[in-house]
Design a protein around this motif. Sequence first.
Motif, short mmCIF file in Angstrom:
data_model
loop_
_atom_site.label_atom_id
_atom_site.label_comp_id
_atom_site.label_asym_id
_atom_site.label_seq_id
_atom_site.Cartn_x
_atom_site.Cartn_y
_atom_site.Cartn_z
N MET A 36 61.34 61.01 -75.61
CA MET A 36 60.49 59.92 -76.08
C MET A 36 59.49 60.46 -77.09
N THR A 37 59.19 59.68 -78.11
CA THR A 37 58.17 60.09 -79.08
C THR A 37 57.38 58.86 -79.52
N VAL A 38 56.07 59.02 -79.65
CA VAL A 38 55.21 57.94 -80.11
C VAL A 38 54.26 58.48 -81.17
N GLY A 39 53.87 57.64 -82.07
CA GLY A 39 52.94 58.06 -83.12
C GLY A 39 52.10 56.89 -83.59
N LYS A 40 50.90 57.19 -84.03
CA LYS A 40 50.04 56.16 -84.62
C LYS A 40 49.23 56.79 -85.74
N TYR A 41 48.91 55.97 -86.74
CA TYR A 41 48.22 56.48 -87.92
C TYR A 41 47.31 55.39 -88.47
N HIS A 42 46.29 55.81 -89.17
CA HIS A 42 45.42 54.85 -89.85
C HIS A 42 44.64 55.56 -90.96
N ILE A 43 44.28 54.80 -91.97
CA ILE A 43 43.48 55.33 -93.07
C ILE A 43 42.01 55.30 -92.66
N VAL A 44 41.33 56.41 -92.86
CA VAL A 44 39.91 56.49 -92.51
C VAL A 44 39.10 55.73 -93.56
N ASN A 45 38.25 54.84 -93.08
CA ASN A 45 37.42 54.04 -93.99
C ASN A 45 36.34 54.93 -94.62
N PRO A 46 36.32 55.06 -95.96
CA PRO A 46 35.32 55.92 -96.60
C PRO A 46 33.90 55.33 -96.52
N ASN A 47 33.82 54.02 -96.26
CA ASN A 47 32.52 53.35 -96.17
C ASN A 47 32.41 52.65 -94.82
N THR A 90 42.26 59.46 -96.83
CA THR A 90 42.21 60.33 -95.66
C THR A 90 42.92 59.63 -94.51
N VAL A 91 43.90 60.31 -93.91
CA VAL A 91 44.75 59.71 -92.88
C VAL A 91 44.59 60.46 -91.57
N ASP A 92 44.40 59.71 -90.49
CA ASP A 92 44.44 60.24 -89.13
C ASP A 92 45.83 59.97 -88.56
N PHE A 93 46.50 61.01 -88.06
CA PHE A 93 47.87 60.86 -87.57
C PHE A 93 47.99 61.56 -86.22
N HIS A 144 61.31 54.20 -88.45
CA HIS A 144 60.08 53.42 -88.66
C HIS A 144 59.82 53.32 -90.15
N TYR A 145 59.35 52.15 -90.56
CA TYR A 145 58.98 51.98 -91.97
C TYR A 145 57.80 51.01 -92.06
N GLY A 146 56.76 51.44 -92.76
CA GLY A 146 55.62 50.58 -93.02
C GLY A 146 55.32 50.58 -94.51
N ASP A 147 55.21 49.40 -95.10
CA ASP A 147 55.03 49.30 -96.55
C ASP A 147 53.67 48.69 -96.87
N HIS A 148 52.87 49.42 -97.64
CA HIS A 148 51.57 48.93 -98.10
C HIS A 148 50.69 48.52 -96.91
N VAL A 149 50.49 49.48 -96.00
CA VAL A 149 49.71 49.22 -94.79
C VAL A 149 48.53 50.20 -94.72
N ASP A 150 47.54 49.87 -93.90
CA ASP A 150 46.43 50.79 -93.70
C ASP A 150 46.45 51.43 -92.31
N SER A 151 47.36 50.95 -91.43
CA SER A 151 47.53 51.54 -90.10
C SER A 151 48.87 51.12 -89.54
N GLY A 152 49.28 51.79 -88.49
CA GLY A 152 50.55 51.44 -87.86
C GLY A 152 50.86 52.38 -86.72
N GLN A 153 51.93 52.07 -86.01
CA GLN A 153 52.37 52.91 -84.92
C GLN A 153 53.87 52.78 -84.74
N PHE A 154 54.47 53.77 -84.08
CA PHE A 154 55.90 53.73 -83.82
C PHE A 154 56.17 54.38 -82.47
N ALA A 155 57.29 54.01 -81.87
CA ALA A 155 57.71 54.57 -80.60
C ALA A 155 59.23 54.43 -80.51
#
Length: 213
Positions: A45-56, A116-119, A80-91
């Motif tokens: 099993m594998t899970v992941g989540k990501y989001h763009i860090v808000n500069p302001n 800047t991306v947190d993954f 998994h595919y995300g297009d033009h997003v600021d966050s998402g997750q997959f499993a």
Amino acid sequence: MNVITATLTLIVIAGVLSSTSQSLRFDIQSGHSRCIAEDIKSSSMTVGKYHIVNPNEGQPLPESHKLSVRVTSSYGNSYHYGDHVDSGQFAFTASEDGDYMACFWAVDHKPQITLTVDFDWRTGVQAKDWSNVAKKGTVDFMELELKKLFDTVDSIHQEMFYLRERESEMQQLNEATNSRMAWLSGLSLFICITVAGLQLWHLKTFFEKKKLI
């Protein structure tokens, strides 16, 4: 207390050996990409989540801060595919052995911007949501830890079989390579001896015609 401490220590050590976790922060410039690979065995099993860090902080994320994400296996299958997003997750549960690639890319902007991306990417035992297990099963602390230990040992057991299969494949590859190299060496030696014999025959014939021997 010593028994509990030893048990928890064993769980932590075994968890490190049997599963993988990548939690990182990285920058991507617009118009560029960044790929991260993770070696995952089949049925894990594998899970992941990501989001763009808000500069302001405290303000909405700028519209320009978008990216595309794709997760693929070493065979090119998309998970998994995300297009033009600021966050998402997959499993998902891996159906193939090998390296899985998570690639992030940002649309080109003028002037260039930096995202800047947190993954966070987890596989194996660490991919399970133990908090939900505890809530659903209404189990106490030690029972939950035993469940973790059981899953960890099972994961290590599967990893050992996986490594044995890989070792067997490598041995077969080495044997096939050695066999081909031996055959190639024998063929090369035969060709060299044949060419040397033809050269001697040619020189002998030449000298006989010239009546030098």
